[in-house]
Design a protein around this motif. Structure first.
Motif, PDB file in Angstrom:
ATOM      1  N   THR A   1      28.414  16.238 110.767  1.00 53.34           N
ATOM      2  CA  THR A   1      27.361  15.680 109.929  1.00 53.34           C
ATOM      3  C   THR A   1      25.992  15.978 110.532  1.00 53.34           C
ATOM      4  O   THR A   1      25.851  16.077 111.755  1.00 53.34           O
ATOM      5  CB  THR A   1      27.538  14.152 109.751  1.00 53.34           C
ATOM      6  OG1 THR A   1      26.563  13.662 108.848  1.00 53.34           O
ATOM      7  CG2 THR A   1      27.428  13.429 111.090  1.00 53.34           C
TER       8      THR A   1
ATOM      9  N   THR B   1      22.513  14.309 110.753  1.00 58.85           N
ATOM     10  CA  THR B   1      21.868  13.020 110.519  1.00 58.85           C
ATOM     11  C   THR B   1      20.435  13.162 110.020  1.00 58.85           C
ATOM     12  O   THR B   1      19.848  12.182 109.562  1.00 58.85           O
ATOM     13  CB  THR B   1      21.867  12.176 111.804  1.00 58.85           C
ATOM     14  OG1 THR B   1      21.153  12.867 112.835  1.00 58.85           O
ATOM     15  CG2 THR B   1      23.295  11.901 112.268  1.00 58.85           C
TER      16      THR B   1
ATOM     17  N   GLY C   1      19.677  14.887 107.429  1.00 60.81           N
ATOM     18  CA  GLY C   1      19.740  14.980 105.977  1.00 60.81           C
ATOM     19  C   GLY C   1      19.489  16.361 105.425  1.00 60.81           C
ATOM     20  O   GLY C   1      19.496  16.561 104.213  1.00 60.81           O
TER      21      GLY C   1
ATOM     22  N   GLU D   1      25.114  20.603 102.863  1.00 63.49           N
ATOM     23  CA  GLU D   1      23.919  20.823 103.688  1.00 63.49           C
ATOM     24  C   GLU D   1      22.774  21.319 102.822  1.00 63.49           C
ATOM     25  O   GLU D   1      22.966  22.190 101.974  1.00 63.49           O
ATOM     26  CB  GLU D   1      24.222  21.852 104.774  1.00 63.49           C
ATOM     27  CG  GLU D   1      23.095  22.060 105.768  1.00 63.49           C
ATOM     28  CD  GLU D   1      22.858  20.848 106.649  1.00 63.49           C
ATOM     29  OE1 GLU D   1      22.144  19.918 106.188  1.00 63.49           O
ATOM     30  OE2 GLU D   1      23.382  20.825 107.779  1.00 63.49           O
TER      31      GLU D   1
END
Length: 285
Positions: free
Chosen positions: A60, A62, A64, A92
């Motif tokens: 992930t 983080t 964004g 993504e």
């Protein structure tokens, strides 16, 4: 739209250098985590594998998404006899850029008798985004790697297309240290004409690639073709190049391409890897 503008004006001080390294090792019949390194904004999570699945990691970001100048590096290695699955937790986003380029480097290595899956979510290119991504597969002996990437050209739900910028996608495959396949897609500057051209992408909203590298790759060609679903608006194909099994997708709708890609992955992993004919729960979140 406001979100894209916010990220595009990021100063040089806030550009990130995210990195993660994961190594799995076989302990008898069990695969265990041997090494983990992670640096913001990349995080590696370890959800409980579903029945029949190997050790699983979820990647992930983080932050964004990625802005121009960001550099993301990921290394994954499965040692002899180990098995692992790596999945991206979410799509993504590559935000628009005023000139700097986002760089993503992925290095996947499978030792003898080891198996590694690299299951992507979509990478969404905002208009005028700039992305250079290189994915390197290093397979030793009878190790196996199944890996893919999905590129979406713009945010069609917001009536946005990818008309200008940079999208460079490079694949590099080595068997026992020898380069056996190298492939590059390069879209630069005014890309709208190439995406629209019948001899180019013919109006596609998204494209995807999947590779299977293993000693039995050439023998899996007809299986791969049988696993490719017939989805309206999605073109698919499979071939073998120098012992590397290559699958391609072009889709006029990103959602339809994603569905086709996911269905293929579920069916093919069952045949090639002996795993359940389904995707991890992460894919459906």
């Amino acid at each position: 739209m406001a979100l894209a503008e916010t990220h595009s004006e990021t100063s040089a001080a806030s550009v990130v250098n995210g990195r993660a390294e994961v190594v799995w090792r076989a302990d008898g019949t069990v695969t265990r985590l041997a090494r983990l390194y992670q640096h913001d904004p990349i995080r590696v999570l370890f959800p409980q594998p579903a029945a029949g699945d190997p050790a699983t990691a979820a990647i992930t970001n983080t932050a964004g998404g990625c802005v121009g100048g960001d550099r993301i590096t990921f290394h994954a290695r499965v040692e002899a006899g180990a098995e692992a699955l790596i999945a991206q937790q979410a799509a993504e986003k590559i935000y628009r850029s005023t000139g700097a380029t986002t760089t993503v480097d992925v290095h996947l290595r499978a030792a003898p008798r080891a198996t590694l899956e690299w299951l992507p979510q979509e990478t969404i290119l905002f208009d005028t985004a700039r992305l250079r991504r290189r994915t390197t597969l290093d397979v030793v002996g009878d190790g196996r790697v199944m890996a893919g990437e999905i590129l979406v050209f713009g945010r069609r739900a917001m009536a946005e297309t990818f008309t200008a910028g940079l999208a460079r996608e490079v694949w590099e495959v080595r068997r026992d240290g020898r380069l056996v396949w190298l492939d590059a897609m390069h879209l630069a500057d005014d890309v709208a004409a190439v995406l629209a051209a019948p001899a180019g992408f013919d109006g596609a909203a998204a494209t995807a690639t999947a590779l299977y590298v293993g000693a039995d790759a050439a023998d899996k060609l007809e299986t791969a073709r049988a696993c490719l679903p017939k989805t309206a608006g999605v073109r698919t194909g499979a071939t073998v190049v120098n012992g590397v099994l290559v699958m391609r997708w072009l889709g006029r709708e990103a959602a339809a391409l994603r569905q086709s890609f996911g269905q293929f992955w579920a069916d093919f992993r069952a045949s090639a890897l002996g795993r359940p004919a389904r995707l991890p729960r992460l894919w459906h979140i």
